[in-house]
Design an enzyme around this catalytic site. Structure first.
Site, PDB file in Angstrom:
ATOM      1  N   THR A   1       0.901  -3.898   4.719  1.00  0.00           N
ATOM      2  CA  THR A   1       0.675  -4.201   6.107  1.00  0.00           C
ATOM      3  C   THR A   1      -0.034  -5.910   6.252  1.00  0.00           C
ATOM      4  O   THR A   1      -0.199  -6.531   6.776  1.00  0.00           O
ATOM      5  CB  THR A   1       0.202  -3.081   6.210  1.00  0.00           C
ATOM      6  OG1 THR A   1      -1.117  -3.466   5.830  1.00  0.00           O
ATOM      7  CG2 THR A   1       0.989  -1.440   6.044  1.00  0.00           C
ATOM      8  N   ASP A   2      -0.413  -6.022   4.607  1.00  0.00           N
ATOM      9  CA  ASP A   2      -1.149  -7.625   4.813  1.00  0.00           C
ATOM     10  C   ASP A   2      -0.495  -8.362   5.582  1.00  0.00           C
ATOM     11  O   ASP A   2      -0.612  -9.391   6.360  1.00  0.00           O
ATOM     12  CB  ASP A   2      -1.688  -8.318   3.336  1.00  0.00           C
ATOM     13  CG  ASP A   2      -2.914  -7.099   3.010  1.00  0.00           C
ATOM     14  OD1 ASP A   2      -3.504  -6.544   3.677  1.00  0.00           O
ATOM     15  OD2 ASP A   2      -3.445  -7.859   2.062  1.00  0.00           O
TER      16      ASP A   2
ATOM     17  N   THR B   1       0.870  -1.059   0.201  1.00  0.00           N
ATOM     18  CA  THR B   1       0.094   0.157   0.088  1.00  0.00           C
ATOM     19  C   THR B   1       1.064   1.515   0.305  1.00  0.00           C
ATOM     20  O   THR B   1       0.397   2.268  -0.732  1.00  0.00           O
ATOM     21  CB  THR B   1      -0.681  -0.287   1.198  1.00  0.00           C
ATOM     22  OG1 THR B   1      -2.008  -1.266   0.749  1.00  0.00           O
ATOM     23  CG2 THR B   1      -1.745   1.359   1.734  1.00  0.00           C
TER      24      THR B   1
END
Length: 334
Positions: free
Chosen positions: A89-90, A13
């Protein structure tokens, strides 16, 4: 002489902009990310940027991480004081822990990302990158392995979890909280987790098959049996302190006779117990049947450790010893 930090971008992201088919996709390079933070020029830190991958966090794998450790290790051997990794960040809670286990150097390895992509108001990527560089350059960050820095909080990879799908303050360390913070341009390390890098040669992680399988209400073990037949190792995420339905006990015992089966909790905080309860399906019952206790490792980090141990050729005794040591979760000086 000024400090030097190597920055490796993996995508995610933090590096996303609008795509041709709608939605955002990873397009920004490491140089783009650094250029978007003018304050980095005032830190006195020299940055060496590396556009390493351009993937969403969910598409990263163990092979990417092994390659990253090799490349980042060359930077440290060449004089870098620390390394920053930007990614989606997943998967940060898993990738950062894998990196912590694989990273043998005293220099800090700092992972960061963003919850809001650059097209949104209040995008958090630039501030997170600035804080991560500050932490990576700080002498206080040495010899504590991989750290995760978001929202000016410093978390140990060993403990950190993503706890919200969209909130900017999504990252927490449920058992101990942050180990430090960034304030007034300075990294303040308040606690130092004990380090346990793997003293093993990880060979081909892509050839190993591991999984996390939770037990659920009314579970009869059929799913465990089917899934376990194609695995090299399994983490079973039990209820509470490590309990499973009685109907699954025989299946788990059979699986543990043929491969390492680690008993973790699906709760996400707190330890798996070893000797408090005694009913069929209790933690003591399962451990007597050959399962290995995860200790304070949550089920996802337990799977990362199990996968890397298996990829290094560790046998069940070595795996049990590793979980006994690493799962204890002590901090330095305990």
């Amino acid at each position: 002489m000024g400090r030097r930090v190597a920055v490796f971008s993996l995508g995610g992201t933090i590096a996303m902009t609008g795509g041709p088919a709608g939605g955002v996709v990873p397009t920004l390079t490491a140089a783009d990310l650094v250029a978007a933070v003018p304050a980095l020029a005032t830190t006195g830190v020299t940055l060496d940027v590396h556009d390493f991958r351009r993937l969403p966090g969910a598409s990263l794998g163990f092979d990417d991480l092994l390659a990253l450790v090799t490349a980042a290790g060359r930077e440290v051997a060449g004089g870098a004081d620390g390394v920053v990794v930007t990614q989606g960040t997943d998967t940060i809670e898993e990738t950062s822990y894998a990196l912590d286990l694989l990273w043998p150097y005293d220099a800090p390895l700092v992972v960061t990302g963003a919850m809001r992509n650059p097209t949104l108001a209040g995008a958090d990527g630039p501030a997170n990158l600035l804080a991560a560089v500050t932490v990576a350059a700080a002498p206080a960050s040495r010899r504590i392995g991989c750290l995760v820095v978001l929202g000016d909080e410093i978390h140990a990879a060993r403990w950190v979890r993503k706890t919200h799908t969209t909130a900017p303050a999504a990252f927490r360390s449920p058992d101990i909280g942050p180990v430090g913070l960034v304030a007034e341009g300075r990294a303040r390390v308040l606690a130092r987790p004990a380090r346990h890098p793997l003293d093993l040669q990880v060979r081909d992680p892509g050839a190993v098959r591991t999984a996390v399988l939770p037990v659920v209400l009314g579970d009869d073990g059929a799913t465990l049996r089917r899934a376990g037949s194609g695995l090299d190792g399994l983490v079973v995420a039990g209820f509470g302190v490590g309990h499973v339905p009685a109907a699954t006990v025989a299946v788990l015992g059979e699986l543990a006779a043929g491969m390492p089966v680690v008993l973790a909790s699906r709760v996400g905080a707190g330890p798996v117990l070893t000797a408090t309860y005694g009913f069929p399906g209790s933690e003591s019952d399962l451990l007597s049947r050959g399962l290995v206790a995860a200790g304070t490792l949550d089920c996802y980090k337990a799977r990362v450790l199990l996968h890397l141990l298996l990829a290094a050729g560790a046998d069940r005794d070595r795996i049990a010893t590793a979980f006994g040591t690493i799962g204890a979760g002590e901090v330095a000086g305990d």
